[in-house]
Design an enzyme around this catalytic site. Sequence first.
Site, PDB file in Angstrom:
ATOM      1  CE  LYS A 167      27.021  -4.073  -7.345  1.00  7.16           C
ATOM      2  NZ  LYS A 167      27.264  -3.147  -8.468  1.00  7.16           N
TER       3      LYS A 167
ATOM      4  NE  ARG B 189       7.549   0.741   4.566  1.00  5.88           N
ATOM      5  CZ  ARG B 189       6.331   0.227   4.565  1.00  5.88           C
ATOM      6  NH1 ARG B 189       6.138  -1.032   4.223  1.00  5.88           N
ATOM      7  NH2 ARG B 189       5.286   0.964   4.899  1.00  5.88           N
TER       8      ARG B 189
ATOM      9  NE  ARG C   8      -1.647  -2.343   2.838  1.00  7.12           N
ATOM     10  CZ  ARG C   8      -1.720  -3.629   2.482  1.00  7.12           C
ATOM     11  NH1 ARG C   8      -2.729  -4.052   1.800  1.00  7.12           N
ATOM     12  NH2 ARG C   8      -0.781  -4.485   2.850  1.00  7.12           N
ATOM     13  CB  THR C   9       3.552   2.509   2.197  1.00  6.51           C
ATOM     14  OG1 THR C   9       2.860   2.080   3.360  1.00  6.51           O
ATOM     15  CG2 THR C   9       4.199   3.857   2.476  1.00  6.51           C
TER      16      THR C   9
ATOM     17  CG  HIS D 235       4.215   3.886   8.542  1.00  3.31           C
ATOM     18  ND1 HIS D 235       4.262   4.748   7.471  1.00  3.31           N
ATOM     19  CD2 HIS D 235       3.736   2.704   8.057  1.00  3.31           C
ATOM     20  CE1 HIS D 235       3.833   4.115   6.383  1.00  3.31           C
ATOM     21  NE2 HIS D 235       3.517   2.874   6.719  1.00  3.31           N
TER      22      HIS D 235
HETATM   23  C1  NCD Z   1       2.527  -1.193   8.118  1.00  3.49           C
HETATM   24  C2  NCD Z   1       4.017  -0.998   8.218  1.00  3.49           C
HETATM   25  O1  NCD Z   1       4.746  -1.188   7.249  1.00  3.49           O
HETATM   26  O2  NCD Z   1       4.436  -0.576   9.288  1.00  3.49           O
HETATM   27  N1  NCD Z   1       2.081  -1.379   6.823  1.00  3.49           N
HETATM   28  C3  NCD Z   1       1.656  -0.296   6.122  1.00  3.49           C
HETATM   29  O3  NCD Z   1       2.445   0.536   5.711  1.00  3.49           O
HETATM   30  N2  NCD Z   1       0.339  -0.126   5.960  1.00  3.49           N
HETATM   31  C4  NCD Z   1       1.978  -2.182   9.063  1.00  3.49           C
HETATM   32  C5  NCD Z   1       2.593  -3.539   9.173  1.00  3.49           C
HETATM   33  O4  NCD Z   1       3.551  -3.889   8.482  1.00  3.49           O
HETATM   34  O5  NCD Z   1       2.087  -4.288  10.007  1.00  3.49           O
END
Ligand code: NCD
Length: 297
Positions: free
Chosen positions: A85, A106, A55-56, A134
């Site tokens: 590397k 991320r 999703r993100t 997040h």
């Molecule tokens: C979450 C995350 O990556 O922290 N996912 C997301 O971005 N919706 C939640 C998760 O991984 O449980």
Amino acid sequence: MPDLQRRLMHLISCNQFRKEDVERLIGSAEENRDRKNLHLQHKTIATLFYEPSTRTRMSFEAAVYRMGGNVISNEDATQSSSSAKGESLEDTIRMVSSYCDAIVLRHPADDSSERAAQIAHVPVINAGAGACEHPTQALLDLYTVWREKGKIDLCYALVGDLRYGRTTHSLVRLLGLYNVKVILVSSDYFSLPDDLLKFIPNCHKVDSIDEALECEPDVVYLTRMQRERFPPHLKRCSNVFSEEHLNRLKKDAIIMHPFPRNEELPKTIDRDKRAAYFRQSENGLWMRMAILKELVK
Ligand code: NCD
């Protein structure tokens, strides 16, 4: 609003926000639903993901395309970037920031976004930093509550892995800007880190969803056990939201989940109109458009 722009050069933590910033972003997200926003024409946004995502990353990329911009992406940077590397995050960020107008990052390290922001000469957007934060998820979560319930000053039950789940760590920081009651539902080992309790003075801890439902929450926010972040022998999920819980939930409450879900949220709950989690994921698109508009100049 120059003050807001200065504080939001990068989006690292929900600590950066004031209530008026959150409300401005919610208003802007809502506008994106039916007004064209071509703010990113001739801009290039990099999505650099060292951890899995559906999703993100995809909602950020969809947001960029909707706004007329272009995306350069590294979706499994641990394997397929020069990180494999031995390149440091700092070196990668230095290079990538010269190819684009913002970096959506991320990474498994808690301080990754802060480190990146020190190096990058374009905005860095934290799309998940270790077990720490997040923030764009928390913004879309509050946008969802506002859309579904018309206000944010409500009673929340936060359920699941509150220790390693970064979505709740960002969410409590934003809830701290409002007049909320919070019920923390987890076993002891998975309870919310103590340093986050200061954001939600009106909170109490319980072990089970049954106990939480006695407080009649308006929002039940479920999270998965973050199995990649703790020792395997602790694998058991203690709180599963059942049909019986659904029957006891207030008629106008909503159920949220950042996804992906595991056993804590059975599919049988999906048909109930209080299940707001698919609407929540969709809201990510509109909110991420609002965030990009705010940060990318
Ligand atoms: C979450 C995350 O990556 O922290 N996912 C997301 O971005 N919706 C939640 C998760 O991984 O449980």
